[in-house]
Every structure is written in C-alpha cells, then in structure tokens.
Design a protein around this motif. Structure first.
Motif, PDB file in Angstrom:
ATOM      1  N   MET A   1       7.953  33.469 -32.000  1.00 15.60           N
ATOM      2  CA  MET A   1       7.087  34.635 -32.506  1.00 15.60           C
ATOM      3  C   MET A   1       5.872  33.639 -32.431  1.00 15.60           C
ATOM      4  O   MET A   1       5.704  32.556 -33.306  1.00 15.60           O
ATOM      5  N   ALA A   2       4.762  34.162 -31.748  1.00 20.60           N
ATOM      6  CA  ALA A   2       3.422  33.368 -31.572  1.00 20.60           C
ATOM      7  C   ALA A   2       2.600  33.352 -33.193  1.00 20.60           C
ATOM      8  O   ALA A   2       2.668  34.436 -33.741  1.00 20.60           O
ATOM      9  N   THR A   3       2.142  32.071 -33.300  1.00 21.99           N
ATOM     10  CA  THR A   3       1.366  32.067 -34.634  1.00 21.99           C
ATOM     11  C   THR A   3      -0.094  32.945 -34.520  1.00 21.99           C
ATOM     12  O   THR A   3      -0.488  32.663 -33.753  1.00 21.99           O
ATOM     13  N   LYS A   4      -0.306  33.732 -35.443  1.00 24.42           N
ATOM     14  CA  LYS A   4      -1.396  34.281 -35.694  1.00 24.42           C
ATOM     15  C   LYS A   4      -2.783  33.814 -35.962  1.00 24.42           C
ATOM     16  O   LYS A   4      -2.517  32.514 -36.792  1.00 24.42           O
ATOM     17  N   THR A   5      -3.444  33.670 -35.022  1.00 27.36           N
ATOM     18  CA  THR A   5      -4.624  32.842 -34.938  1.00 27.36           C
ATOM     19  C   THR A   5      -5.907  33.498 -36.170  1.00 27.36           C
ATOM     20  O   THR A   5      -5.945  34.950 -36.130  1.00 27.36           O
ATOM     21  N   TRP A   6      -6.227  32.886 -37.205  1.00 29.48           N
ATOM     22  CA  TRP A   6      -7.353  33.359 -38.071  1.00 29.48           C
ATOM     23  C   TRP A   6      -8.543  32.588 -38.153  1.00 29.48           C
ATOM     24  O   TRP A   6      -8.516  31.539 -37.676  1.00 29.48           O
ATOM     25  N   HIS A   7      -9.785  33.467 -38.630  1.00 26.88           N
ATOM     26  CA  HIS A   7     -10.874  32.759 -38.540  1.00 26.88           C
ATOM     27  C   HIS A   7     -11.395  32.783 -39.977  1.00 26.88           C
ATOM     28  O   HIS A   7     -11.430  33.866 -40.742  1.00 26.88           O
ATOM     29  N   SER A   8     -12.416  31.899 -40.245  1.00 27.09           N
ATOM     30  CA  SER A   8     -13.154  31.638 -41.456  1.00 27.09           C
ATOM     31  C   SER A   8     -14.873  31.790 -41.254  1.00 27.09           C
ATOM     32  O   SER A   8     -15.177  30.668 -40.835  1.00 27.09           O
ATOM     33  N   LEU A   9     -15.253  32.761 -41.481  1.00 26.14           N
ATOM     34  CA  LEU A   9     -16.836  32.829 -41.349  1.00 26.14           C
ATOM     35  C   LEU A   9     -17.707  31.500 -42.295  1.00 26.14           C
ATOM     36  O   LEU A   9     -18.374  31.005 -41.621  1.00 26.14           O
ATOM     37  N   PRO A  10     -17.048  31.447 -43.483  1.00 28.05           N
ATOM     38  CA  PRO A  10     -17.514  30.372 -44.053  1.00 28.05           C
ATOM     39  C   PRO A  10     -17.667  29.053 -43.482  1.00 28.05           C
ATOM     40  O   PRO A  10     -18.485  28.302 -43.397  1.00 28.05           O
ATOM     41  N   GLU A  11     -16.414  28.836 -42.792  1.00 30.51           N
ATOM     42  CA  GLU A  11     -16.301  27.415 -41.934  1.00 30.51           C
ATOM     43  C   GLU A  11     -17.217  27.442 -40.748  1.00 30.51           C
ATOM     44  O   GLU A  11     -17.964  26.414 -40.423  1.00 30.51           O
ATOM     45  N   TYR A  12     -17.278  28.757 -40.164  1.00 28.62           N
ATOM     46  CA  TYR A  12     -18.214  28.698 -38.812  1.00 28.62           C
ATOM     47  C   TYR A  12     -19.676  28.314 -39.284  1.00 28.62           C
ATOM     48  O   TYR A  12     -20.406  27.788 -38.721  1.00 28.62           O
ATOM     49  N   GLN A  13     -19.864  29.093 -40.361  1.00 26.50           N
ATOM     50  CA  GLN A  13     -21.459  28.789 -41.055  1.00 26.50           C
ATOM     51  C   GLN A  13     -21.754  27.376 -41.361  1.00 26.50           C
ATOM     52  O   GLN A  13     -22.807  26.923 -40.946  1.00 26.50           O
ATOM     53  N   ALA A  14     -20.642  26.905 -41.904  1.00 25.97           N
ATOM     54  CA  ALA A  14     -21.047  25.543 -42.445  1.00 25.97           C
ATOM     55  C   ALA A  14     -21.098  24.491 -41.015  1.00 25.97           C
ATOM     56  O   ALA A  14     -21.906  23.621 -41.052  1.00 25.97           O
ATOM     57  N   PHE A  15     -20.178  24.925 -39.985  1.00 30.69           N
ATOM     58  CA  PHE A  15     -20.260  24.169 -38.941  1.00 30.69           C
ATOM     59  C   PHE A  15     -21.426  24.278 -38.140  1.00 30.69           C
ATOM     60  O   PHE A  15     -21.987  23.332 -37.660  1.00 30.69           O
ATOM     61  N   ARG A  16     -21.919  25.596 -38.077  1.00 31.05           N
ATOM     62  CA  ARG A  16     -23.137  25.899 -37.236  1.00 31.05           C
ATOM     63  C   ARG A  16     -24.489  25.263 -37.959  1.00 31.05           C
ATOM     64  O   ARG A  16     -25.000  24.501 -37.429  1.00 31.05           O
ATOM     65  N   ALA A  17     -24.423  25.316 -39.362  1.00 31.72           N
ATOM     66  CA  ALA A  17     -25.524  24.646 -40.153  1.00 31.72           C
ATOM     67  C   ALA A  17     -25.704  23.174 -39.590  1.00 31.72           C
ATOM     68  O   ALA A  17     -26.831  22.805 -39.657  1.00 31.72           O
ATOM     69  N   LEU A  18     -24.527  22.317 -39.877  1.00 34.00           N
ATOM     70  CA  LEU A  18     -24.422  20.994 -39.639  1.00 34.00           C
ATOM     71  C   LEU A  18     -24.808  20.728 -38.084  1.00 34.00           C
ATOM     72  O   LEU A  18     -25.448  19.704 -37.884  1.00 34.00           O
ATOM     73  N   MET A  19     -24.366  21.709 -37.119  1.00 30.85           N
ATOM     74  CA  MET A  19     -24.725  21.315 -35.665  1.00 30.85           C
ATOM     75  C   MET A  19     -26.395  21.331 -35.648  1.00 30.85           C
ATOM     76  O   MET A  19     -27.065  20.529 -34.882  1.00 30.85           O
ATOM     77  N   GLU A  20     -26.820  22.423 -36.252  1.00 29.15           N
ATOM     78  CA  GLU A  20     -28.374  22.717 -35.953  1.00 29.15           C
ATOM     79  C   GLU A  20     -29.402  21.607 -36.871  1.00 29.15           C
ATOM     80  O   GLU A  20     -30.431  21.429 -36.718  1.00 29.15           O
ATOM     81  N   SER A  21     -28.656  21.273 -38.223  1.00 29.14           N
ATOM     82  CA  SER A  21     -29.529  20.432 -39.029  1.00 29.14           C
ATOM     83  C   SER A  21     -29.179  19.019 -38.922  1.00 29.14           C
ATOM     84  O   SER A  21     -30.328  18.322 -38.940  1.00 29.14           O
ATOM     85  N   GLY A  22     -28.026  18.680 -38.305  1.00 29.60           N
ATOM     86  CA  GLY A  22     -27.702  17.326 -38.147  1.00 29.60           C
ATOM     87  C   GLY A  22     -27.210  16.422 -39.463  1.00 29.60           C
ATOM     88  O   GLY A  22     -26.843  15.255 -38.964  1.00 29.60           O
ATOM     89  N   THR A  23     -27.415  16.826 -40.577  1.00 25.78           N
ATOM     90  CA  THR A  23     -26.723  16.125 -41.550  1.00 25.78           C
ATOM     91  C   THR A  23     -26.472  16.957 -42.689  1.00 25.78           C
ATOM     92  O   THR A  23     -26.726  18.124 -42.777  1.00 25.78           O
ATOM     93  N   THR A  24     -25.202  16.590 -43.351  1.00 30.95           N
ATOM     94  CA  THR A  24     -24.673  17.578 -44.330  1.00 30.95           C
ATOM     95  C   THR A  24     -25.763  18.071 -45.421  1.00 30.95           C
ATOM     96  O   THR A  24     -25.795  19.002 -46.044  1.00 30.95           O
ATOM     97  N   SER A  25     -26.707  16.974 -45.828  1.00 30.84           N
ATOM     98  CA  SER A  25     -27.431  17.296 -46.813  1.00 30.84           C
ATOM     99  C   SER A  25     -28.536  18.494 -46.445  1.00 30.84           C
ATOM    100  O   SER A  25     -28.946  19.386 -47.015  1.00 30.84           O
ATOM    101  N   LYS A  26     -29.006  18.372 -45.111  1.00 37.36           N
ATOM    102  CA  LYS A  26     -29.787  19.599 -44.630  1.00 37.36           C
ATOM    103  C   LYS A  26     -29.210  20.647 -44.384  1.00 37.36           C
ATOM    104  O   LYS A  26     -29.675  21.999 -44.763  1.00 37.36           O
ATOM    105  N   ALA A  27     -27.603  20.813 -43.897  1.00 35.62           N
ATOM    106  CA  ALA A  27     -26.987  21.627 -44.027  1.00 35.62           C
ATOM    107  C   ALA A  27     -26.677  22.433 -45.216  1.00 35.62           C
ATOM    108  O   ALA A  27     -26.688  23.728 -45.331  1.00 35.62           O
ATOM    109  N   ALA A  28     -26.677  21.693 -46.264  1.00 33.28           N
ATOM    110  CA  ALA A  28     -26.323  22.234 -47.809  1.00 33.28           C
ATOM    111  C   ALA A  28     -27.359  23.030 -48.268  1.00 33.28           C
ATOM    112  O   ALA A  28     -27.342  23.893 -48.629  1.00 33.28           O
TER     113      ALA A  28
END
Length: 302
Positions: A1-28
């Motif tokens: 049985m295939a494993t069901k894929t789940w998604h976390s919006l907070p994870e995506y938001q943190a990832f996106r903020a870090l990509m666009e800001s460049g540092t964890t401090s700015k993303a925070a």
C-alpha cells in the motif's frame, strides 16, 4: 500500500521565507517566529522530503538545487494563497530594472509600457547606467533585474543568455557601401569610421581584424555606446560596426544594416542575483520580453 503524502503549510512558509530572506533571522522577523522555529520547520521539511535544501558555506546558508526546484513548484501554491488573502504586499509588485543606454532607450521603454498595460498592478523603476554599474547594482541588491551585452562575470550574479547576434555595419542609406549585401573588412579601408572607445573589448577585436587584412579606415569619431554610433551614422558622418541588437529594432529609418564578415559575436544577457530566488514579477517581465521581442534578420534567441 502506497504511503500517503502529507503537506505542512507552516514548513512551506518557513522554507519560502528563508529562500527569499537568505537568513534565519530575517525569515523569523518576516513570519513573527523565532529563529529556532524556522530552523525546526526547515529541518522537518528536509526530513520529510528526504532532500538537503540548504548547505552552510562559510557561515552562510546556500540554497541547493533541490531547494530551487521546490521553490519553483511552490509558486502556484503561494500565488493561490495571495489570491485568497488579497493583493500581495507592494514590495512584491515592484520591479527594479537597471540597463545600459542601448537597451534602456526605446527598446526597454517600449516593452515596459506594454508590460504595465497588461499588468497594471505592477510598478517598474528603470535606471540607466553602465554595464559595470548593472553588475554592481545587482550585487548590492538595489535592482532585481539587469541587462548587459558584456560578459562581466562576478560571484553573486547570474548571466542568462537572451539574444545572440553577429556584427553589422550601419550606414546612411546613401552611403557608397550601402549597395553591398555584406561588408568585408577590406571594404572599410579609407572609409570614415565611427568607432567605439577603447574601453570596449569590441574595439580591440575590430582593430585586430582590420590589421590582419591591412584595412585602415579613417576614424572620424569615438563614442561610448552603439546607440550614439548609429545616430552619427544616420547623420551621414560615416559608418560604424556594432552589435545590431537592439538598435535595429528602432533605428531603421534612413539607415542600412549590413552583415559584417567577421567572427565577432555578441550576446545579450539578463542579469539576476545568484544567491536568492528570482521574484515572480522578474520572471513575468523576462517572459514578456522573450515573447514580444520583434524578430530581426541579425539576431536570434539565445
């Protein structure tokens, strides 16, 4: 049985903020969270996807290719969220462009106008400067997108080929050489020539070609841009050898463009930052330019 894929919006938001800001401090700061919360969310995302998204490079975080690919795939998600929540922040709607005069005057002005008519929610700022300043402005993050015809490679900037072309001779329509379909270097012997200044690499290339066939033109003027060289040729001062793109797009009246038989090749580039994501408005304008640049007989898509 295939494993069901789940998604976390907070994870995506943190990832996106870090990509666009460049540092964890700015993303925070951007998300109103702690730096440790940002780090935990990104680590959880890496663990869930089985991919390394960021690597440390000299104390700084560098996004991996996997991160860039994931970021592009998330565009649709965040665009949908923007439509749900309302219009994006004004800063996301601003496109800051820097370009040399040859690209800026008429050519980019025309395409900026058509772009804004189609996308009235965007705002564009255009700065006219030298190619060296284009690179410096992108490095200093004062601009989002630059244009150059010079291969000025620098760490921190990405040059994306846009157009390629060969050298042409440009002259008034009543010039004695205007009847030729192609101009050979020997044809320039004793002709009045409008030359680019010596700071241009192309000037040395042209002199080497002319020297090889003992062709000695009469230099009647030196200019710093092909825009000015073509304008002087239109005044009947002589002929000039230049990159046809983009001047051929708007400098055809009373002028003749003829291929110049040489190995001189030109490339026009988009200039973007290499260490942070390219904003949606930048991608939208680059796509608009690629779709709406008129065809000409002397240049082609890169």
């Amino acid at each position: 049985m295939a494993t069901k894929t789940w998604h976390s919006l907070p994870e995506y938001q943190a990832f996106r903020a870090l990509m666009e800001s460049g540092t964890t401090s700015k993303a925070a700061i951007r998300l109103g969270l702690s730096q440790s919360a940002i780090s935990r969310s990104v680590s959880s995302l890496e663990s869930r996807t089985g991919r390394i998204l960021f690597e440390r490079d000299g104390g700084r975080l560098r996004a991996t290719n996997d991160a860039a690919q994931l970021n592009r795939r998330l565009d649709l998600l965040f665009e949908a969220l923007d439509r749900i929540d309302g219009p994006p922040e004004p800063a996301q709607e601003t496109l800051r462009i820097v370009a040399p005069p040859t690209y800026a005057h008429r050519f980019l002005v025309h395409h900026i106008a058509t772009f804004l008519k189609i996308n009235p929610h965007y705002f564009v700022s255009l700065e006219v400067s030298s190619s060296e300043e284009v690179i410096r402005g992108i490095l200093d993050e004062r601009f989002d997108l630059g244009f150059t015809g010079v291969e000025l490679s620098r760490d921190g900037v990405k040059l994306t080929p846009y157009r390629t072309s060969g050298a042409v001779c440009v002259m008034a329509s009543d010039h004695p050489l205007a009847e030729k379909r192609m101009i050979d270097p020997v044809d320039l012997h004793d002709q009045a020539l409008i030359a680019l200044t010596h700071r241009h690499v192309r000037r040395a290339q042209l002199e080497k070609i002319l020297h090889a066939c003992r062709s000695v033109p009469r230099i009647v003027a030196e200019v710093s841009t092909s825009f000015a060289a073509v304008d002087l040729a239109m005044e009947g001062l002589g002929l000039t050898v230049v990159n046809p793109f983009p001047v051929v797009q708007y400098r055809s009246d009373d002028l003749v463009f003829r291929p110049f038989a040489s190995q001189i090749e030109y490339r026009s580039y988009f200039v973007t930052p290499d260490h942070r994501p390219v904003h949606g408005v930048v991608r939208a304008f680059m796509r608009h330019l690629k779709l709406h640049t008129a065809k000409d007989p002397f240049s082609k898509k890169a």
